[in-house]
Design a protein around this motif. Structure first.
Motif, PDB file in Angstrom:
ATOM      1  N   GLU A 227       4.539  -0.424   1.327  1.00 11.38           N
ATOM      2  CA  GLU A 227       5.957  -0.170   1.581  1.00 11.38           C
ATOM      3  C   GLU A 227       6.286   1.305   1.410  1.00 11.38           C
ATOM      4  OE1 GLU A 227      10.358  -1.568  -0.121  1.00 11.38           O
ATOM      5  OE2 GLU A 227       8.519  -2.558  -0.811  1.00 11.38           O
ATOM      6  N   ARG A 228       5.721   1.893   0.389  1.00  5.44           N
ATOM      7  CA  ARG A 228       6.018   3.295   0.107  1.00  5.44           C
ATOM      8  C   ARG A 228       5.472   4.221   1.188  1.00  5.44           C
ATOM      9  NH1 ARG A 228       3.984   6.831  -5.094  1.00  5.44           N
ATOM     10  NH2 ARG A 228       4.353   8.840  -4.139  1.00  5.44           N
ATOM     11  N   TYR A 229       4.182   4.058   1.534  1.00  6.78           N
ATOM     12  CA  TYR A 229       3.577   4.966   2.510  1.00  6.78           C
ATOM     13  C   TYR A 229       4.053   4.688   3.931  1.00  6.78           C
ATOM     14  CZ  TYR A 229       0.622   6.490  -1.320  1.00  6.78           C
ATOM     15  OH  TYR A 229       0.177   7.001  -2.518  1.00  6.78           O
ATOM     16  N   ALA A 230       4.399   3.437   4.222  1.00  8.10           N
ATOM     17  CA  ALA A 230       4.940   3.112   5.543  1.00  8.10           C
ATOM     18  C   ALA A 230       6.294   3.788   5.738  1.00  8.10           C
ATOM     19  CB  ALA A 230       5.060   1.599   5.696  1.00  8.10           C
ATOM     20  N   LYS A 231       7.099   3.799   4.679  1.00 10.31           N
ATOM     21  CA  LYS A 231       8.398   4.458   4.749  1.00 10.31           C
ATOM     22  C   LYS A 231       8.231   5.953   4.978  1.00 10.31           C
ATOM     23  CE  LYS A 231      12.730   4.952   2.149  1.00 10.31           C
ATOM     24  NZ  LYS A 231      13.435   4.625   0.875  1.00 10.31           N
ATOM     25  N   GLN A 232       7.250   6.551   4.283  1.00 12.22           N
ATOM     26  CA  GLN A 232       6.993   7.980   4.463  1.00 12.22           C
ATOM     27  C   GLN A 232       6.525   8.297   5.880  1.00 12.22           C
ATOM     28  OE1 GLN A 232       4.209   9.162   1.418  1.00 12.22           O
ATOM     29  NE2 GLN A 232       5.701   8.976  -0.242  1.00 12.22           N
ATOM     30  N   ALA A 233       5.726   7.377   6.442  1.00 11.06           N
ATOM     31  CA  ALA A 233       5.156   7.614   7.774  1.00 11.06           C
ATOM     32  C   ALA A 233       6.069   7.136   8.890  1.00 11.06           C
ATOM     33  CB  ALA A 233       3.799   6.909   7.874  1.00 11.06           C
ATOM     34  N   GLY A 234       7.217   6.533   8.532  1.00  9.21           N
ATOM     35  CA  GLY A 234       8.133   6.035   9.543  1.00  9.21           C
ATOM     36  C   GLY A 234       7.591   4.823  10.283  1.00  9.21           C
ATOM     37  N   LYS A 235       6.819   3.997   9.579  1.00 13.93           N
ATOM     38  CA  LYS A 235       6.215   2.818  10.197  1.00 13.93           C
ATOM     39  C   LYS A 235       6.811   1.547   9.607  1.00 13.93           C
ATOM     40  CE  LYS A 235       1.784   4.977  11.374  1.00 13.93           C
ATOM     41  NZ  LYS A 235       0.314   4.840  11.310  1.00 13.93           N
ATOM     42  N   ARG A 236       6.630   0.430  10.344  1.00 15.05           N
ATOM     43  CA  ARG A 236       7.105  -0.862   9.881  1.00 15.05           C
ATOM     44  C   ARG A 236       5.893  -1.795   9.762  1.00 15.05           C
ATOM     45  NH1 ARG A 236      12.158  -3.152   9.947  1.00 15.05           N
ATOM     46  NH2 ARG A 236      12.272  -5.441   9.963  1.00 15.05           N
ATOM     47  N   ILE A 237       5.531  -2.118   8.540  1.00 17.71           N
ATOM     48  CA  ILE A 237       4.392  -3.010   8.297  1.00 17.71           C
ATOM     49  C   ILE A 237       4.911  -4.233   7.558  1.00 17.71           C
ATOM     50  CG2 ILE A 237       2.144  -3.241   7.176  1.00 17.71           C
ATOM     51  CD1 ILE A 237       1.777  -0.241   7.520  1.00 17.71           C
ATOM     52  N   ARG A 238       4.705  -5.414   8.156  1.00 15.22           N
ATOM     53  CA  ARG A 238       5.300  -6.633   7.610  1.00 15.22           C
ATOM     54  C   ARG A 238       4.302  -7.540   6.892  1.00 15.22           C
ATOM     55  NH1 ARG A 238       9.721  -8.950  11.958  1.00 15.22           N
ATOM     56  NH2 ARG A 238      11.043  -7.100  12.053  1.00 15.22           N
ATOM     57  N   THR A 239       3.062  -7.553   7.327  1.00 11.18           N
ATOM     58  CA  THR A 239       2.097  -8.503   6.767  1.00 11.18           C
ATOM     59  C   THR A 239       0.784  -7.804   6.399  1.00 11.18           C
ATOM     60  OG1 THR A 239       1.290  -9.055   8.987  1.00 11.18           O
ATOM     61  CG2 THR A 239       3.041 -10.451   8.056  1.00 11.18           C
ATOM     62  N   ILE A 240       0.032  -8.477   5.521  1.00 17.57           N
ATOM     63  CA  ILE A 240      -1.301  -8.000   5.122  1.00 17.57           C
ATOM     64  C   ILE A 240      -2.300  -9.109   5.441  1.00 17.57           C
ATOM     65  CG2 ILE A 240      -2.700  -7.050   3.248  1.00 17.57           C
ATOM     66  CD1 ILE A 240      -0.156  -6.556   1.690  1.00 17.57           C
ATOM     67  N   ARG A 241      -3.396  -8.746   6.042  1.00 13.35           N
ATOM     68  CA  ARG A 241      -4.428  -9.734   6.328  1.00 13.35           C
ATOM     69  C   ARG A 241      -4.993 -10.316   5.032  1.00 13.35           C
ATOM     70  NH1 ARG A 241      -8.167  -7.053  11.088  1.00 13.35           N
ATOM     71  NH2 ARG A 241      -6.638  -7.206  12.797  1.00 13.35           N
TER      72      ARG A 241
END
Length: 362
Positions: A227-241
């Motif tokens: 959540e932290r690094y996705a916010k910094q990178a401007g990405k949306r990541i919802r699930t983890i394999r």
């Protein structure tokens, strides 16, 4: 008398101003380092025991010795103790004893008077005076040179310091928190660390568990980091394999939370979908072609890192700094390489001795 009183008042005011400048500097350093440290996250029994100890000792003024492997979050625990203490509104001063040259450590900690040594053009307050009323965190305490160990022992016993070049003691009200990733008891047995200082520091020891001792915390840590690094990178990541979580929990994590942080950040940068995954080879490793002299394969990141460092040290004949040193070869700062060498238990003297013998035979 009037002149003396005026002079004393000016002197006190200068000390207060310098202490304020040091506290502001420490605050700026805290802000700069904020991205380097994670929140204390997890619900494992091992971590909960640590948090219970923090809650009990924080309200006292007792000296705390924080023990744990590199990357486990020793500074996080030190900050948690400070924030829950009656000193929370005052400065938290961090000193990395391994990062300061031996010749400067005493001046850095206790300050110096003008003319105390070559280059001392004005009086300077040390970290202990800057931390007056607050907390000082001595990281890598095992790296203190013997003469500084004696001075620190006096601070713990008498609650006073002496600046270099002065014979007048100065009282300080500072809580001391210390940390090490080494074995201080072994250092005492070898004569590398003072026994009386060890006893003074070891009033309330807290051992931080390694990440492999709190595997159940890895999923929630991973979620937080994504959540932290996705916010910094401007990405949306919802699930983890599911396979990714299993891989993260199966890995040994020699670098602990710091290594997990680096892996997660790299994976987020490379992630091109809303499902988070990591390259399996990052944790399982690949056959190494580094010139180590052994034919075996490398199976972990730590082994691969060790192989690269050993190869660079062999090439530089044990030299770490300088244009031809191992740090320059690897393209990393000298302090970073020294930290890795210590964590991986690599003996740099062995490379010097080997090369010396080779030169002698020639």
């Amino acid at each position: 008398m009037r002149w003396y009183a005026t002079g004393t008042d000016i002197d006190d005011r200068k000390r207060a101003e310098e202490r304020t400048r040091n506290e502001n500097l420490a605050l700026r350093e805290d802000i700069d380092r904020a991205s380097m440290f994670e929140e204390i996250i997890g619900s494992s029994p091992a971590l909960q025991r640590v948090l219970a100890q923090v809650a009990k000792v924080a309200t006292t003024d007792s000296t705390v010795l924080i023990l744990g492997e590199t990357g486990t979050g020793k500074e996080l625990v030190a900050r948690a103790i400070h924030k829950r203490s009656r000193r929370a509104s005052r400065a938290f001063i961090r000193v990395n004893c391994a990062a300061i040259p031996t010749s400067l450590i005493a001046s850095e900690l206790f300050g110096h008077e003008k003319g105390a040594f070559t280059g001392a053009l004005q009086r300077r307050l040390g970290r202990f005076e800057a931390a007056d009323g607050g907390t000082i965190f001595l990281d890598e305490i095992g790296e203190l040179p013997p003469e500084t160990q004696i001075a620190l022992l006096r601070v713990l016993q008498e609650r006073e310091i002496e600046r270099l070049g002065s014979s007048h003691p100065i009282g300080v009200d500072v809580r001391v928190l210390a940390a090490t990733n080494g074995d201080l008891e072994s250092a005492v047995a070898r004569g590398a660390f003072r026994q009386d200082l060890f006893y003074r520091l070891n009033v309330f020891p807290i051992r931080i568990p390694s990440l492999r001792e709190r595997v159940v915390d890895i999923p929630v840590l991973a979620e937080y980091l994504i959540e932290r690094y996705a916010k910094q990178a401007g990405k949306r990541i919802r699930t983890i394999r599911k396979q990714t979580l299993e891989l993260l929990q199966a890995y040994d994590w020699p670098g602990n939370v710091r290594e997990l942080q680096n892996v997660m950040e790299r994976a987020v940068i490379l992630c091109e979908s809303e499902t988070f995954a990591i390259d399996e080879s990052w944790l399982k490793g690949k056959p190494s072609h580094a010139p180590i002299g052994t034919g075996r394969q490398i199976t972990t990141l730590a082994e691969g890192e060790r192989a690269l460092i050993i190869a660079a040290l062999a090439q530089s004949r044990g030299r770490i700094s300088g244009s031809s040193g191992a740090a320059a070869t690897l393209g990393i700062p000298r302090q970073t390489l020294e930290s890795k060498i210590k964590a991986l238990h690599i003996d740099t003297l062995a490379f010097r001795a080997t090369n010396h013998s080779a030169i002698s035979r020639e």
